[in-house]
Design an enzyme around this catalytic site. Structure first.
Site, short mmCIF file in Angstrom:
data_model
loop_
_atom_site.label_atom_id
_atom_site.label_comp_id
_atom_site.label_asym_id
_atom_site.label_seq_id
_atom_site.Cartn_x
_atom_site.Cartn_y
_atom_site.Cartn_z
N SER A 1 40.08 26.69 1.15
CA SER A 1 39.40 26.77 2.44
C SER A 1 40.05 27.79 3.36
CB SER A 1 39.43 25.38 3.10
OG SER A 1 39.20 25.46 4.48
N GLY A 2 39.22 28.67 3.93
CA GLY A 2 39.75 29.63 4.90
C GLY A 2 40.29 28.95 6.14
N LEU A 3 39.57 27.94 6.63
CA LEU A 3 40.04 27.18 7.80
C LEU A 3 41.37 26.51 7.50
CD1 LEU A 3 39.86 25.73 10.53
CD2 LEU A 3 38.36 24.04 9.44
N ASN B 1 35.01 30.91 12.86
CA ASN B 1 34.66 29.65 12.22
C ASN B 1 33.28 29.19 12.67
OD1 ASN B 1 34.63 26.46 12.35
ND2 ASN B 1 36.06 27.04 10.75
N SER B 2 32.50 28.71 11.74
CA SER B 2 31.09 28.40 11.99
C SER B 2 30.88 27.28 13.01
CB SER B 2 30.41 28.01 10.68
OG SER B 2 30.44 29.08 9.76
N ASP C 1 35.65 34.24 3.27
CA ASP C 1 35.10 34.63 4.57
C ASP C 1 33.96 35.64 4.34
OD1 ASP C 1 36.73 32.90 5.93
OD2 ASP C 1 38.27 34.38 6.37
N ASP D 1 37.22 30.50 -0.52
CA ASP D 1 36.50 30.86 0.68
C ASP D 1 36.94 32.26 1.10
OD1 ASP D 1 35.38 31.11 3.17
OD2 ASP D 1 36.37 29.37 4.06
N ARG E 1 27.10 32.63 0.79
CA ARG E 1 27.00 31.63 1.85
C ARG E 1 26.09 32.14 2.97
NH1 ARG E 1 32.29 28.98 4.84
NH2 ARG E 1 31.46 28.92 6.96
N HIS F 1 24.62 26.53 4.96
CA HIS F 1 25.55 25.88 5.88
C HIS F 1 24.83 25.43 7.14
CE1 HIS F 1 29.46 24.62 6.84
NE2 HIS F 1 29.92 25.68 7.48
N ASP G 1 40.96 30.32 12.35
CA ASP G 1 40.00 30.74 11.32
C ASP G 1 39.07 31.80 11.91
OD1 ASP G 1 38.52 30.85 8.98
OD2 ASP G 1 37.28 29.13 9.49
N GLU H 1 30.42 34.86 3.01
CA GLU H 1 29.42 34.50 4.00
C GLU H 1 28.85 35.74 4.66
OE1 GLU H 1 31.52 33.10 7.96
OE2 GLU H 1 32.65 32.34 6.22
N LYS I 1 35.16 37.45 11.37
CA LYS I 1 34.25 36.33 11.55
C LYS I 1 34.91 35.26 12.42
CE LYS I 1 34.99 32.82 9.67
NZ LYS I 1 35.01 32.02 8.45
#
Length: 304
Positions: free
Chosen positions: A57-59, A133-134, A98, A96, A167, A198, A69, A125, A131
């Site tokens: 996970s990137g986060l 975090n979503s 990104d 991930d 993604r 997502h 992130d 993504e 980027k």
């Protein structure tokens, strides 16, 4: 043949085998689950729990390094962590990636280096660089479809056997299902092996509707961090391929460390927490100190 050596498991794991395992999971007709890890220790714990593959996970990796992130951690730092995860677990890893840390050239360089370090797949993504975090804020600018498709093609041309997941952030950015479906179609044409749709909503309605309209053109991967109350049976009925539990090892670690630190600080003692933390024997067992001890007996000279 590419190989990765796992000193903790005293075995040689074929990267080709790991890639095939991840491919089989993504393409399975049964719902499969991938667990988040963010370092060698969490990867070993997830493997011990029985998971078949890991999500780098990137986060979580950014958080464990003390970064946000938002591409504050570099791709080289990410690659180093993934290598430790691969060595510690022996499991296939979907990374991930990104948005690829730049344009097509950065994306293909990232993917190639990840594969060299033991990763079996990468997820990109469709955002620009850097980027965010979503789940943070509302500034989520999407990449141009053709430009992002070029990133995907570059990755597939560079590491054709690596699992490539596209993604789609259209729902995160406030666009509708039509935009998400158009992007999914373009990314499938660009060579993606699966699409990850997502959402930041608390229910899975738009995810399930996307899956219905997508109609199985490629496997669908989801990350139900926000719509966690949706029963898994709904995903099975929808024909979703893979669920990623995306950040719970990292979040669990924060909660546990905060509690332990608070108690030790307040009590000025470790006596009361000893029964609530892993024993040293547990640590030694998880990281295969027994293998090292046996290797010492075999390889070090015997003294009178």
């Amino acid at each position: 043949m590419n190989t990765q050596v796992s000193s903790l498991h005293a075995s040689i794991v074929s990267l080709d085998t790991s890639i095939q395992t991840l491919t089989d999971l993504i393409q399975s007709q049964n719902l499969e689950f991938i667990m988040e890890a963010h370092d060698g220790l969490s990867a070993a714990v997830a493997a011990q729990a029985g998971f078949k593959a890991l999500w780098a996970s990137g986060l979580s990796i950014s958080s464990s390094l003390g970064y946000r992130d938002a591409n504050e951690a570099s791709w080289t730092q990410m690659v180093d962590v993934v290598e430790r995860m691969a060595d510690a677990s022996g499991l296939p890893i979907l990374v991930d990636g990104d948005s690829g840390f730049g344009n097509f050239n950065n994306a293909r360089l990232l993917a190639a280096k990840l594969q060299q370090r033991g990763a079996s797949g990468v997820c990109l993504e469709d955002k620009g660089f850097p980027k965010m975090n979503s789940f943070v804020g509302n500034r989520h600018l999407l990449a141009d479809v053709d430009e992002f498709s070029g990133r995907l093609r570059a990755v597939k041309d560079s590491v054709p056997d690596m699992v490539l997941v596209a993604r789609i952030e259209a729902l995160i950015a406030g666009y509708g299902l039509d935009e998400a479906l158009e992007r999914a179609t373009a990314y499938a044409d660009a060579g993606a092996d699966a699409v990850l749709i997502h959402s930041r909503k608390s229910d899975a309605a738009e995810i399930l509707e996307f899956t219905r309209q997508w109609a199985g053109k490629l496997p669908v991967v989801i990350v139900p961090t926000k719509y966690y109350k949706t029963p898994v049976s709904a995903y099975r009925e929808a024909g979703i391929s893979t669920v990623i539990w995306a950040n719970h090892n990292m979040r669990a670690a924060i909660a546990a460390m905060r509690t332990t630190c608070g108690r030790i600080f307040a009590e000025e003692s470790i006596a009361s927490v000893e029964g609530d933390v892993a024993t040293l024997e547990d640590v030694f067992g998880l990281l295969r100190y027994d293998e090292l001890s046996a290797a010492e007996d075999r390889y070090l000279p015997k003294h009178a």
